[in-house]
Design a protein around this motif. Sequence first.
Motif, PDB file in Angstrom:
ATOM      1  N   PRO A 163       0.829  -1.203   0.000  1.00  0.00           N
ATOM      2  CA  PRO A 163       0.000   0.000   0.000  1.00  0.00           C
ATOM      3  C   PRO A 163       0.867   1.257   0.000  1.00  0.00           C
ATOM      4  N   ASN A 164       0.561   2.216  -0.849  1.00  0.00           N
ATOM      5  CA  ASN A 164       1.286   3.471  -0.883  1.00  0.00           C
ATOM      6  C   ASN A 164       0.514   4.515  -0.094  1.00  0.00           C
ATOM      7  N   LYS A 165       1.032   5.751  -0.097  1.00  0.00           N
ATOM      8  CA  LYS A 165       0.396   6.806   0.685  1.00  0.00           C
ATOM      9  C   LYS A 165      -1.015   7.081   0.186  1.00  0.00           C
ATOM     10  N   ALA A 166      -1.191   7.076  -1.144  1.00  0.00           N
ATOM     11  CA  ALA A 166      -2.519   7.331  -1.695  1.00  0.00           C
ATOM     12  C   ALA A 166      -3.514   6.275  -1.233  1.00  0.00           C
ATOM     13  N   ASP A 167      -3.073   5.010  -1.178  1.00  0.00           N
ATOM     14  CA  ASP A 167      -3.954   3.941  -0.704  1.00  0.00           C
ATOM     15  C   ASP A 167      -4.329   4.142   0.756  1.00  0.00           C
ATOM     16  N   ARG A 168      -3.356   4.537   1.554  1.00  0.00           N
ATOM     17  CA  ARG A 168      -3.651   4.749   2.976  1.00  0.00           C
ATOM     18  C   ARG A 168      -4.622   5.911   3.170  1.00  0.00           C
ATOM     19  N   ARG A 169      -4.451   6.960   2.373  1.00  0.00           N
ATOM     20  CA  ARG A 169      -5.396   8.079   2.463  1.00  0.00           C
ATOM     21  C   ARG A 169      -6.785   7.650   2.007  1.00  0.00           C
ATOM     22  N   THR A 170      -6.836   6.858   0.942  1.00  0.00           N
ATOM     23  CA  THR A 170      -8.128   6.380   0.449  1.00  0.00           C
ATOM     24  C   THR A 170      -8.803   5.492   1.477  1.00  0.00           C
ATOM     25  N   ARG A 171      -8.019   4.619   2.132  1.00  0.00           N
ATOM     26  CA  ARG A 171      -8.603   3.747   3.159  1.00  0.00           C
ATOM     27  C   ARG A 171      -9.190   4.572   4.301  1.00  0.00           C
ATOM     28  N   LEU A 172      -8.477   5.617   4.707  1.00  0.00           N
ATOM     29  CA  LEU A 172      -8.995   6.472   5.766  1.00  0.00           C
ATOM     30  C   LEU A 172     -10.273   7.176   5.316  1.00  0.00           C
ATOM     31  N   THR A 173     -10.299   7.638   4.075  1.00  0.00           N
ATOM     32  CA  THR A 173     -11.503   8.287   3.542  1.00  0.00           C
ATOM     33  C   THR A 173     -12.683   7.323   3.530  1.00  0.00           C
ATOM     34  N   VAL A 174     -12.439   6.070   3.123  1.00  0.00           N
ATOM     35  CA  VAL A 174     -13.502   5.064   3.097  1.00  0.00           C
ATOM     36  C   VAL A 174     -13.986   4.759   4.509  1.00  0.00           C
TER      37      VAL A 174
END
Length: 352
Positions: A29-40
């Motif tokens: 997971p990259n930073k964008a994925d981690r941000r997306t997971r938090l958004t979800v």
Amino acid sequence: MRARGRGRGGTPKCEAGTPGKPAEVNRKPNKADRRTRLTVLVALGANLLIAVAKAVGGLLAGSPALLSEAAHSVADSMNEVFLLAALRRSRRPADHRHPFGYGKERFFWSLLAAVGIFVMGGCFSFFQGVEALRNGAEESFHGYVAGLAVLGVALLAEGGSLIRALHQVRRQGGGADGMRDPALRTVVAEDGTAVIGVMFAITGMVLHMVTGQVVWEACASLAIGALLVCVAYWLGRDAREQLIGRAADEEASRRIRALLEAQPEIDSVEALLTMQLGLDSTLVAARIDLVPGLDSEEVEEVAVRIKRSVAHTVPEADQIFLDVTDAGATQAAARGNVAAESPAATGERGGA
């Protein structure tokens, strides 16, 4: 041409791993994925709380519009679970059964989310609207007040989740670039639809309270249903295209073709095919004619250099295949002077 894209021993060459094994792509997971997971997760928490509040308020008030919004929030909550699964499963490494990885899992789970919006949200909203028109609905003053209070809280929660999602879109480039991730795109669509749907429900309840005509709430439910169906169609169509196999964007394809045509060893680019394998993974397959006179070692060196150049120019191009032929030999074969040799494809992973 004595060899086309093979190793010195005549064995197909694989830059990563042992021969015959699929090249492993970095799926951490990259930073964008981690941000997306938090958004979800933010959207999931908001939708679960709102769904319970809307359902309780709708049952107490007997409001079809509020019950439609409860179904909408339940659908959104289920979809957030699908999106979390997409983020996790799409990062699995490639294996023998799936040599190009699991990047398309994001598109599959996004398609399920679209189906969930259509079935659980849109269809139930239509049902509530039709039932209200057929049977009517009676609400007390306290029922109106409770329903409007619940919708007000829902508007604030959904609005906060939408602001969070739009903030991430802007951080990732905004516009089409910021919406590349189907998980993030689905959250933005859900939250935006939820805000509009809440406004429809509030309008329907207020008009019902003022006029005493349930038709206003029924129309609000039907409008919410139509809105959800349109959003589900848009998300489903996009996921369908990506599952079937959509080409890379025109700008990336243009840069790859320009790079190939600029190579002095390439006589012509006969065909260039691309396909998105995932959010950050693209397959590139090119059929190229080389200038006459290159020996097998030169062909190998040219192929490796070209693949690395393509991977550097388009970082998401991590699966690069070149079908190399000799322009001079091909022309001679066409004139009937020599027998045409069958081209051999080289399939090393670029950028290693």
